[in-house]
Design an enzyme around this catalytic site. Structure first.
Site, PDB file in Angstrom:
ATOM      1  N   LYS A   1      28.508  15.430 -24.638  1.00 34.42           N
ATOM      2  CA  LYS A   1      28.473  16.550 -23.679  1.00 34.42           C
ATOM      3  C   LYS A   1      27.084  17.066 -23.380  1.00 34.42           C
ATOM      4  O   LYS A   1      26.798  17.460 -22.263  1.00 34.42           O
ATOM      5  CB  LYS A   1      29.374  17.685 -24.167  1.00 34.42           C
ATOM      6  CG  LYS A   1      28.892  18.373 -25.424  1.00 34.42           C
ATOM      7  CD  LYS A   1      29.946  19.339 -25.959  1.00 34.42           C
ATOM      8  CE  LYS A   1      29.420  20.055 -27.179  1.00 34.42           C
ATOM      9  NZ  LYS A   1      30.485  20.521 -28.067  1.00 34.42           N
TER      10      LYS A   1
ATOM     11  N   ARG B   1      36.353  29.994 -33.976  1.00 35.99           N
ATOM     12  CA  ARG B   1      36.373  29.476 -32.618  1.00 35.99           C
ATOM     13  C   ARG B   1      37.776  28.925 -32.460  1.00 35.99           C
ATOM     14  O   ARG B   1      38.731  29.679 -32.580  1.00 35.99           O
ATOM     15  CB  ARG B   1      35.253  28.455 -32.358  1.00 35.99           C
ATOM     16  CG  ARG B   1      34.986  28.340 -30.849  1.00 35.99           C
ATOM     17  CD  ARG B   1      33.851  27.399 -30.476  1.00 35.99           C
ATOM     18  NE  ARG B   1      34.258  26.001 -30.528  1.00 35.99           N
ATOM     19  CZ  ARG B   1      33.486  24.998 -30.138  1.00 35.99           C
ATOM     20  NH1 ARG B   1      32.281  25.224 -29.676  1.00 35.99           N
ATOM     21  NH2 ARG B   1      33.917  23.753 -30.213  1.00 35.99           N
TER      22      ARG B   1
END
Ligand SMILES: *Cc1c(COP(=O)(O)O)cnc(C)c1O
Length: 359
Positions: free
Chosen positions: A38, A131
């Protein structure tokens, strides 16, 4: 070759070296690597180089990036918890996704059935970083629902730490994941072959040989691209930290005072700036700015150069102490951190060049 600036130059040979080093380090501990693409937007020349180096599985948080890789021969993993609105593309373009919501998994099953595919999922467990992930106490209940779905195959458990909460992975929290795996395998009489034990922050346990047995996959981005583990920010042994170089061109160079003249209001980003009076300094403006980079993440390679600041498209440097006689048109090189690399690779205004291609 005439180059456009600003640009990022990627040394594919150094990158390949990092990949091989980390693959072999992990292979010795029976850990597979999903190489995370990414930060460089899954740019094809880079992905091709890492596959060449022996990577068999790539992982990205965005379907748009995985879509670019659809013709490459490797397994593809979606890292970000899927959006319900994208489940069809998730099934089309990834072999496996990381999940934490049963409603989404139900929709993935539906999409997989319609597309006549089996979609693999790894269930994410929150071990305290806050998260993504299911809380430990809820895992068994969710698995009881997943196992009833057609076209969805639960292949393992995963976790992600050191992302939001800064929690460091250790044998205690990863140990909980292994315990949970054994409990689920027993309760549901199934096998969970994958234990995905985190990102580059888990690599230090491979390096110092403290990884709990049972963890057999890591999803590695930063350690490959910057040669750094991310729990303590230590270099990964025998890896390059300069695979990526950011280069910008000087458009103005003048001796000026260090304190502005006039009444100080807000800068372009709404902050009220403060200045230290260092007298007259030689200042260079580089055509590069916050639209392309994260200023805080830039380090001039010439350590005699420092950074005054930046606006959207001007980077102001103090070049007074540089041994180079810098002039307009000269190129200044920078090392960049993760955030800066992310911005530079994403900016359409930053050209990308790939050097040392393997033939
Ligand atoms: C980005 C990401 C990774 C890779 O993190 P690095 O610190 O770059 O190794 C791994 N897992 C997930 C879920 C991610 O989002």
């Amino acid at each position: 070759m005439k180059k456009n600036y600003p640009c990022v130059e990627v040394d594919l040979k150094k990158l390949t070296h990092n990949v091989k080093t980390i693959l072999s380090m992990c292979d010795k501990k029976h850990i597979d690597i999903a190489a995370v693409t990414k930060v460089y937007c899954a740019q094809l020349p880079i992905v091709e180089a890492i596959l060449e180096a022996g990577v068999t599985q790539v992982a990205d948080s965005r379907i748009l990036n995985l879509k670019k890789l659809k013709n490459l021969n490797c397994k593809k993993m979606l890292l970000r918890i899927p959006m319900i609105s994208e489940v069809y593309d998730v099934v089309r373009y990834s072999d496996c996704s990381l999940n934490s919501e049963i409603d989404t998994i139900v929709q993935l099953a539906k999409a997989a059935k319609e597309l006549n595919k089996i979609h693999n999922i790894i269930l994410m467990v929150d071990l305290g970083d806050l998260r993504e992930g299911i809380l430990i106490d809820d895992v068994v209940f969710i698995v009881s629902k997943i196992v009833k779905l057609d076209n969805i195959k639960l292949i393992g458990l995963g976790t992600n730490v050191t992302c939001y909460g800064g929690v460091i992975p250790d044998s205690k929290n990863l140990g909980k994941l292994i315990k949970l795996k054994l409990e689920i395998e027993k309760t549901f009489n199934l096998s969970l072959p994958v234990i995905s034990g985190g990102n580059s922050s888990s690599l230090y346990m491979v390096i110092n040989d403290t990884m709990p047995g049972g963890v057999n996959q890591l999803r590695i981005g930063e350690a490959i691209v910057l040669g750094r583990e991310t729990s303590f920010g230590e270099p990964v042994p025998n890896c390059y930290d300069d695979v990526f170089t950011l280069r910008g061109e000087i458009v103005e160079i003048k001796n000026k005072p260090t304190v502005p003249t006039g009444i100080i209001g807000m800068d372009a980003f709404g902050n009220i700036p403060h200045f230290e009076d260092k007298g007259i300094r030689k200042r260079a403006i580089v055509a590069l700015g916050r639209q392309d980079i994260r200023v805080e993440g830039l380090r001039p390679m010439d350590t005699d150069i420092s950074i005054f600041g930046a606006s959207s498209d001007h980077l102001i440097l103090d070049v007074t102490d540089s041994k180079r006689e810098l002039k307009v048109g000269d190129i200044v090189d920078f090392k960049i951190d993760y955030g800066c690399l992310l911005a530079a690779m994403t900016s359409i205004y930053v050209e990308k060049y790939y050097n040392n291609k393997l033939d």
